[in-house]
Design a protein around this motif. Structure first.
Motif, mmCIF file in Angstrom:
data_model
loop_
_atom_site.group_PDB
_atom_site.id
_atom_site.type_symbol
_atom_site.label_atom_id
_atom_site.label_comp_id
_atom_site.label_asym_id
_atom_site.label_seq_id
_atom_site.Cartn_x
_atom_site.Cartn_y
_atom_site.Cartn_z
ATOM 1 N N GLN A 184 0.852 -1.207 0.000
ATOM 2 C CA GLN A 184 0.000 0.000 0.000
ATOM 3 C C GLN A 184 0.880 1.246 0.000
ATOM 4 O O GLN A 184 1.890 1.304 0.698
ATOM 5 C CB GLN A 184 -0.894 0.004 1.243
ATOM 6 N N THR A 185 0.457 2.254 -0.749
ATOM 7 C CA THR A 185 1.278 3.466 -0.886
ATOM 8 C C THR A 185 0.759 4.613 -0.033
ATOM 9 O O THR A 185 1.461 5.607 0.154
ATOM 10 C CB THR A 185 1.305 3.912 -2.358
ATOM 11 N N ASN A 186 -0.460 4.498 0.471
ATOM 12 C CA ASN A 186 -1.050 5.590 1.253
ATOM 13 C C ASN A 186 -1.024 5.223 2.740
ATOM 14 O O ASN A 186 -1.872 4.474 3.217
ATOM 15 C CB ASN A 186 -2.490 5.829 0.791
ATOM 16 N N PRO A 187 -0.061 5.754 3.511
ATOM 17 C CA PRO A 187 0.047 5.371 4.928
ATOM 18 C C PRO A 187 -1.162 5.800 5.744
ATOM 19 O O PRO A 187 -1.548 5.110 6.684
ATOM 20 C CB PRO A 187 1.314 6.088 5.403
ATOM 21 N N ASN A 188 -1.778 6.940 5.393
ATOM 22 C CA ASN A 188 -2.963 7.391 6.138
ATOM 23 C C ASN A 188 -4.110 6.395 6.004
ATOM 24 O O ASN A 188 -4.842 6.125 6.952
ATOM 25 C CB ASN A 188 -3.424 8.770 5.616
ATOM 26 N N ARG A 189 -4.259 5.841 4.797
ATOM 27 C CA ARG A 189 -5.334 4.859 4.548
ATOM 28 C C ARG A 189 -5.083 3.589 5.380
ATOM 29 O O ARG A 189 -6.005 3.041 5.990
ATOM 30 C CB ARG A 189 -5.373 4.534 3.055
ATOM 31 N N VAL A 190 -3.828 3.146 5.385
ATOM 32 C CA VAL A 190 -3.476 1.945 6.169
ATOM 33 C C VAL A 190 -3.737 2.201 7.648
ATOM 34 O O VAL A 190 -4.308 1.360 8.356
ATOM 35 C CB VAL A 190 -1.996 1.558 5.932
ATOM 36 N N PHE A 191 -3.329 3.399 8.114
ATOM 37 C CA PHE A 191 -3.551 3.763 9.524
ATOM 38 C C PHE A 191 -5.043 3.702 9.854
ATOM 39 O O PHE A 191 -5.444 3.154 10.890
ATOM 40 C CB PHE A 191 -3.001 5.174 9.783
ATOM 41 N N GLY A 192 -5.852 4.245 8.955
ATOM 42 C CA GLY A 192 -7.301 4.236 9.158
ATOM 43 C C GLY A 192 -7.860 2.816 9.218
ATOM 44 O O GLY A 192 -8.692 2.501 10.075
ATOM 45 N N GLN A 193 -7.396 1.968 8.284
ATOM 46 C CA GLN A 193 -7.848 0.551 8.277
ATOM 47 C C GLN A 193 -7.526 -0.135 9.607
ATOM 48 O O GLN A 193 -8.374 -0.795 10.208
ATOM 49 C CB GLN A 193 -7.133 -0.200 7.154
#
Length: 1541
Positions: free
Chosen positions: A189-198
């Motif tokens: 995954q390239t979007n760390p904010n999205r991963v954090f949210g998940q």
């Protein structure tokens, strides 16, 4: 085709077809080749997926049974080999995303219903989908579905772990697989904010709960083993990886910084920047605070999670410039703990003790992380950040002080960590800390005591380094003097703290120690002494202060001649002040007359304890300083020296104490003796001190010494006789009624060398009796007391028994033996105990002077009375020996008449315990009479006792084995021959064998138990030693042996008795015993015959004649034994050594007589048949023997003797048959390399005999057999054991001497052997499991082949083949033991080439250097520095490998001049590898020493070349190495050369 296609498809789609038929049709369609559908597999998968999705979307209604069958069908299809093969062939088959949603919904239902029934098939489906790449795309392409699946599976796992049901492996296997899939996606995954949210939205809470439950679960045997041992750990690691990658990516740090750092900090770094919308810390706090699990669990889960999250945060972001952010993260996470509520006024009682423990553990882990990551810099915090960190830790310390939790180990550890961060954090509350964590802490459990001592030790070290020790002890004194419930206080210094105090006192300046002592003396003098009378509280404070003074004075550095004079004068003044200001007033207080009731008052007892402790301390210290320092004027020594003769006679303690009268001292002693406490113990110490001072006078007062020694023993006699005691920690100030016996016994035993010469014989006997009683108790409680670090009576007694002093104390040794014999006599049944004539009763008789042998030489004899005295002495000595003779006669008579004492099981156990205590004595150092007494006791136990029928047979065997073992220990002593003063040797042997043959009828059903084999070995060893003694004494040898032989010949191994006329009731146990006796006798006599010189032929004839009936009887016994042995049963192991000995005896007999080399000429025909029958039986059993080492060793020893006479082979059999049997044995499943190593000597001896006596044709056959085993087909057909047997035989063959045609044949085949070994190695290295079983033996064989082939292997190609083997063998990714063995093997091959084939070496230099460099690299890899060194033995192996590398380097430098050209290359290789690792210092030392020798070969041009050509990083490493070489090695070498002729 169309009809088939349309029919199936229409039927599956038709609403008219029943679901049962549809399922049958679908199953048939999947497995049948007759059913041909275009894209059949995809059609069927789509059909079943659609059916399930329609049902769960409420579009169709189905029965539960049909739904389960649809899931089962889907599962079968997914896991079918057909589908896997199609996918491997490249066919595209997929599932719809909707099936993933259905699976997730089904798991969600199971979560909400809290039932996990009927979801096994769904889990199996999801497992199959995730493990098949082309199917798993339905999850990996839609990450939300995978996150949802992971969340649901985690919740299901939590439910299962929280329940009482057994944990199965299916759910956790799927969970582990899902984690692995998600982690792969997460990394992409390239979007760390999205991963954090998940992660925070769906995974954080279930993952933290799952990790907690996996950590705290109490696993049971019912739980799945794979989950318990592997999956649980793996899933925990995956959770940590997921959280690390999801919450703490480097790109997120700016968001953390914006949220954590104060405004002004941010403005300095980043002016005008917009605030991030992401609040990671706040999000995490919210998630941790919300109720995601049961309230009872919530606190524990949060506590465990906080330290994990902080650790992961530090792992990602902890750099010097980020330390402030790291601290603020700590304070925010601490806010999630319930402890933080206490700082805001929450009531303490809201937390239970379990909650306190959990919270404090979490805090401890957080503080540990702060300390290990070096986040708190005191100076930086004060200068740059206005002490923000200090303030936080200070509040923490205050909270911990306000809410003291001295029963919880983590509380102490938290305070220790705060102290380690900065002592000023706790300094303002130092008095509270000293009170709550030390003086007033009621800590008794070892698990809490250890962290408490660690905290106090940290305080000692900190204030010692700061030179503020007086400041610390000022607080200690203040706390001691506080009003408190002093009787509940524990002693100030435990044993562990005393050691730490000693370490600190040795480092401190003496004036600081004197400051502390003056402070305590002054406070005691002004505050405590005036108020002590009648006050129990003050008396207890006085005892605490006294114990501190005692601890300081006993543990400080002693004064000596280099101590500055002001320190000496100050010490002298302090001791004078202590004597006048404390001791004298206390003595005056104690001497006042008291009533009996008043004597038991607590204040008086404690004042007495304090007074005597201080008196003893004062006397001991004053005396020591007077001896060690000439500038110190000892008042004790001065008074003692000035004594007049009449005064010296009394030698009272009051004599050494200025200002204390004799009458006053007697009253104090009377008071001290009234109770078993510190004062009574100190009286004993003072008495001992008095003895030492008397002994230091030029003329010692013997009477005073005797009185003092008697007083010490008498003082503790009543307490010791009660038999009640508790362990003691060594603190003289803390002795109670129950610890006094331990302290008293410790004093007596540790000072025996002083006491023993001055105590009466009765007192020696008393000590011996107490010693035995305590040992019996200690043996019974051994397992329980072993764990305790404190001193116990049992440990003291065992310590004396194990020491080397006891044998030197001959009187005590003798008294202890008497006491032990008396104890044996008391164990006997009542009837036997009352009989005065029994051996044990006579040996323990009190009226016999057993000690005379020791005491006689020490007694001064008046010359006028000498004749009568000497006569009396001789009479007493002869009385003891006459008693021993009488006992010996009695034992023999009782054995002959078969009148044993019957022992029950408990009596047998008691005897066994006493025998174990006897084994602690140094039996080989006993005096002649004691040695004889001990021998008689053991013989009586063997010959005159018998176990009752109900006794355990294994217990009886252990008892008998122990008796024989102790008899052997006696035989090893210097006075072993003293036994023959009271015995005829043959009588002993007869008594022993009679009793054992009689006892053997109990053992017929335990002949296969290891204890029986051990018993036989012990009996055999005793007989062998005893017969050896008979022969070595050379007195009545023939008579004794003749009697014993005739006795053995008359014995029949019958079930009934030892002697009988028939052999009908054959007793196998008695048969084995008798056979063992025959064997031993034959062995000893045969050995003796072989050693006799030619001149003594008459003796040879006599003994040979004696042997003949024994041999005949032995043959009969063996034959009967074999007849009674059931058909197809293996040979009894005991028979094999017997037949071997018999054959040796026959052969020896023949050689001595000089008979011809024809079997019929020197062996009788029945004997030959017996040997041949035995040989055939052994050859049959050999391949099936497996790992039975005892049988194999005996069998191979027989074959060695048998094969030495080729004429004995039955029929047309030859040596080839034996080799074939050995080869079959080596290919057996139970044969491992360890077994082969154990049998190597025996196998070599057999082969040496076989090859020495076989013909050339037979040898060629053996070689063909060997080469067949090395055939490559064996490895390809997975017959590794065939290869192992051939390799082993080759190695054994190389150990055998060969000559003539046989030698030529072997070396002719050697190139073929080396080539085969090289090919076998190449194949075996592909399988990790064959490294230890095939590769290591091949390396050993090649090394042996190269050594033996020196001067024979002329073709350099054949030697060079060895290098191809070495370069094939792997040296990395091996188990530690495999690595060590492989390393040794490779090294030995290299060394064999270096030593034996130097010419080949020069031509193959690159191969040699490459092979050796691989060894160096592997050692560097194994010897790199690790955080935890792990197994010490493993590291020792690595060190040995490093030493071998050093040796090879040294050898190359010293012996191989032609290798000088390669020296720079070798150094370059070394430093290139060295740059990659950090070596352990011990490993580095060896390697560096080796490479220094190579650097000796390098000339200046080589050094310049290396400096110019090496890469930058490597060059730095080389420069450091070369500088060290010049500084240490070269300078030392030049210094040595300077003085070399």
């Amino acid at each position: 085709m169309a009809a088939i296609y349309s029919g199936i498809y229409l039927k599956l789609k038709s609403a008219k077809t029943s679901w049962e038929d549809k399922l049958k049709l679908a199953r048939f369609a999947w497995v049948s080749h007759q059913c041909v559908l275009p894209n059949k597999e995809q059609v069927l998968l789509d059909w079943v997926s659609h059916a399930l999705v329609s049902f769960y979307n409420k579009k169709t209604e189905l029965e539960d049974e049909v739904v389960e069958k649809l899931w089962a069908y889907l599962d079968n299809v997914i896991h079918s080999r057909r589908l896997q093969n199609l996918l491997k062939s490249g066919k595209t088959i997929g599932l719809s995303f909707s099936i993933a949603q259905v699976i997730n919904e089904r798991l969600s239902e199971a979560c909400s219903q809290k039932t996990q029934q009927n979801i096994g098939t769904v889990l199996s489906c999801s497992s199959g989908i995730l493990s098949t790449p082309s199917l798993s795309i339905i999850y990996t392409a839609k990450c939300e579905l995978l996150v949802d699946l992971l969340s649901k599976l985690s919740k299901l796992a939590c439910q299962q772990l929280a329940s009482d049901d057994a944990v199965g492996s299916q759910l956790f296997s799927v969970l582990q697989l899902t984690f692995a899939q998600y982690l792969l996606i997460q990394r992409q995954q390239t979007n760390p904010n999205r991963v954090f949210g998940q992660v925070t939205s769906h995974l954080l809470q279930p993952c933290l709960l799952l990790r907690h439950l996996l950590t705290v679960r109490s696993w049971t045997q019912a739980d799945d083993n794979h989950v318990r041992q592997h999956l649980s750990r793996e899933i925990r690691n995956q959770v940590e990886t997921l959280l690390q990658a999801g919450l703490f990516q480097l790109e997120l740090f700016s968001s953390y910084k914006e949220e954590l750092l104060p405004e002004q900090e941010l403005q300095e770094k980043k002016k005008g920047a917009l605030k991030s919308l992401l609040l990671p810390v706040n999000t995490m706090q919210t998630k941790l605070g919300s109720g995601f699990c049961e309230p009872a669990l919530h606190g524990a889960v949060v506590a465990g999670s906080v330290s994990l999250l902080y650790k992961l945060f530090l792992d990602s972001y902890c750099k010097a410039e980020n330390h402030l952010a790291c601290f603020h993260m700590l304070s925010r996470l601490f806010g999630c703990l319930r402890l933080s509520g206490l700082q805001q006024g929450m009531r303490e009682d809201t937390l239970s003790p379990v909650d306190w423990s959990t919270e404090l553990l979490a805090l401890e882990q957080l503080l540990n992380l702060v300390l290990s990551s070096d986040i708190y810099n005191v100076a930086s915090d004060r200068i740059r950040h206005k002490e923000v960190q200090f303030g936080f830790y200070r509040k923490l310390a205050q909270m911990l002080m306000r809410h003291s939790q001295a029963s919880i180990p983590a509380w102490f550890r938290c305070l220790k960590l705060l102290m380690s961060l900065n002592h000023l954090i706790v300094e303002p509350d130092l008095d509270d800390l000293v009170a709550s964590a030390w003086i007033d802490a009621r800590v008794s459990e070892p698990r809490t005591k250890k962290p408490q001592e660690a905290l106090i030790s940290t305080m000692f070290q900190t204030y010692s380094k700061l030179r503020q020790f007086p400041r610390l002890f000022e607080e200690v004194l203040t706390v001691i003097c506080w009003p408190a419930a002093d009787e509940l206080r524990l002693p100030v210094f435990s044993a562990g703290l005393t050691i730490k105090l000693r370490e600190c006192l040795l480092e401190l300046p003496p004036n600081q120690i004197l400051d502390i002592l003056c402070l305590f003396v002054e406070k005691c003098q002004t505050l405590i002494i005036p108020a002590v009378e009648g006050s129990a509280d003050m008396a207890l404070k006085l005892l605490s202060v006294s114990s501190v003074l005692h601890a300081f004075l006993f543990n400080m550095r002693s004064l000596d001649d280099v101590t500055p004079s002001p320190v000496v004068l100050r010490t002298q003044s302090l001791l004078a002040k202590m004597q006048k200001g404390i001791i004298q007033p206390l003595m005056e207080l104690l001497q006042a007359p008291r009533g009996e009731e008043e004597k038991s008052d607590l204040w008086l007892r404690k004042a007495s304890d304090s007074a005597l402790l201080l008196v003893y301390t004062w006397v001991e210290v004053d005396t020591l300083f007077g001896i060690s320092c000439s500038k110190y004027v000892s008042r004790t020594a001065g008074i003692a020296g000035a004594l007049t003769e009449p005064a010296a006679r009394h030698w009272g303690i009051s004599t050494f104490l200025p200002g204390v009268e004799e009458q006053c001292w007697e009253r104090v002693m009377e008071l001290a003796n009234s109770s078993a406490s510190t004062s009574k113990y100190c009286l004993e110490l003072l008495t001992l001190q008095k003895m030492k001072m008397i002994l230091m006078q030029t003329k010692a007062d013997l009477q005073a010494l005797q009185h003092a020694a008697a007083f010490i023993l008498e003082s503790g006699r009543s307490s010791m006789s009660r038999g009640e005691s508790e362990p003691w920690d060594g603190d003289s100030s803390a002795i109670s009624d129950l610890t006094y016996p331990t302290a008293h016994w410790h004093l007596v035993i540790s000072n025996l060398t002083i006491l023993l010469p001055y105590i009466s014989l009765k007192d020696v006997e008393y000590i011996a009796n107490v010693l035995l009683e305590t040992l019996v108790l200690a043996k019974a409680q051994e397992a329980a007391t072993d764990q305790e670090p404190s001193i116990s009576i049992g440990k003291i007694s065992l310590g004396l028994m194990h020491s080397s002093f006891l044998p030197e104390m001959k009187v005590l040794h003798c008294a202890f033996l008497t006491s032990l014999i008396h104890q044996f006599a008391r164990v006997l049944p009542t009837a036997a105990r009352d009989s005065v004539d029994l051996p044990l009763q006579q040996l323990s008789a009190g009226n016999i002077p057993w000690h005379e042998e020791i005491l006689a030489p020490c007694r001064p004899v008046d010359p006028l009375e000498a004749p009568s005295e000497n006569k009396l002495l001789k009479d007493e000595l002869s009385l003891s020996w006459k008693t021993l003779e009488k006992v010996a006669e009695c034992i023999v008579l009782l054995a002959k008449n078969s009148c044993p004492v019957i022992l029950n099981e408990s009596q047998l156990e008691s005897c066994l315990r006493l025998l174990e205590i006897a084994s602690l004595l140094k039996l080989d150092s006993l005096l002649p009479s004691d040695c004889t007494r001990c021998f008689l006791v053991l013989l009586s136990l063997l010959a005159n006792t018998r176990a009752s029928v109900s006794c355990s047979k294994l217990l009886l065997l252990k008892f008998l084995s122990t008796c024989f073992h102790l008899l052997r220990s006696l035989q090893a002593g210097r006075n072993a021959n003293s036994v023959f003063k009271v015995f005829h040797a043959s009588d002993v042997l007869e008594a022993v064998m009679t009793s054992q043959l009689t006892a053997s009828k109990f053992f017929t059903d335990v002949l296969t138990v290891p204890v029986w084999a051990q018993y036989l070995q012990e009996v055999q060893a005793f007989l062998e030693n005893f017969l050896q003694m008979i022969i070595e004494r050379r007195q009545s040898v023939r008579l004794n042996l003749e009697k014993f032989m005739s006795f053995l010949v008359s014995c029949k191994p019958d079930v009934g008795a030892a002697k009988s006329k028939g052999w009908k009731n054959w007793n196998p146990a008695a048969g084995q015993l008798l056979l063992m006796a025959f064997t031993t006798l034959c062995h000893v006599v045969t050995l003796y015959l072989q050693q006799l010189p030619e001149k003594k032929l008459r003796s040879v004839d006599v003994l040979s004649a004696l042997l003949e009936p024994v041999v005949l009887q032995m043959v009969r016994t063996v034959e009967h034994g074999l007849q009674s042995n059931t058909q197809n049963q293996p040979l009894p192991v005991a028979f094999i050594p017997s037949v071997t000995t018999l054959l040796k005896a026959d052969l020896s007999h023949a050689v001595k007589k000089g008979w011809q080399k024809e079997p019929s000429g020197f062996l009788e025909q029945p004997h030959i048949k017996l040997y041949q029958k035995f040989y055939s039986q052994i050859l049959r059993e050999l391949p099936c023997a497996g790992g039975n080492l005892q049988f194999l060793q005996s069998a191979l020893q027989f074959l060695t003797v048998f094969c030495s006479v080729p004429e004995l082979y039955p029929g047309k059999e030859t040596a080839v048959m034996v080799v074939f049997a050995i080869k079959k044995l080596l290919t057996g499943p139970a044969i491992t390399t360890q077994v082969i190593r154990s049998l190597e000597m025996e196998l070599t001896e057999v082969l040496a005999q076989l090859l020495g006596n076989c013909s050339a044709e037979e040898f060629y056959t053996i070689m063909r057999l060997l080469l067949q085993g090395l055939d490559m087909r064996n490895v390809w057909q997975q017959k590794a054991k065939e290869v192992l047997s051939a390799v082993t035989l080759t190695k054994l063959l190389l150990s055998c001497p060969l000559s003539g045609d046989k030698e030529k044949a072997f070396w002719f085949a050697s190139p073929q052997i080396i080539t085969a070994l090289a090919m076998q190695t190449k194949e075996a290295c592909q399988d990790q499991s064959l490294i230890s079983t095939i590769v290591v033996p091949i390396l050993e064989t090649v090394a042996a082949l190269l050594r033996q082939g020196e001067g024979v292997l002329f073709n350099p190609h054949h030697v060079a083949l060895a290098f191809s083997i070495l370069l094939t063998v792997p040296l990395d990714h091996l188990k530690t033991e495999d690595y060590h063995n492989v390393f040794l093997g490779v090294h030995e091959v290299l060394f064999s080439i270096v030593q034996c084939h130097p010419k080949v070496l020069l031509k193959a230099a690159p191969s040699f250097l490459n092979s050796f460099h691989r060894l160096v690299v592997s050692v560097m890899h194994e010897g790199r520095q690790k955080g935890d060194r792990g197994n010490t033995d493993e590291f020792e192996d690595t060190l040995k490998c490093a030493h071998l590398v050093e040796r090879m380097y040294t050898h190359i430098a010293a012996e191989m001049e032609d290798f000088t050209v390669f020296s720079a290359f070798i150094v370059a290789q070394y430093v290139t590898e060295l740059q990659k690792v950090t070596l352990h210092p011990a490993v580095k030392k060896h390697l560096t020493e080796g490479i220094y020798h190579i650097l000796d070969l390098c000339i200046e041009r080589d050094i310049k070349f290396l400096n110019a050509s090496l890469p930058a990083g490597v060059r730095e490493v080389f420069k450091d190495l070369y500088n060290d070489y010049n500084h240490y090695h070269k300078a030392k070498k030049q210094g040595e050369e300077k003085y070399t002729a």
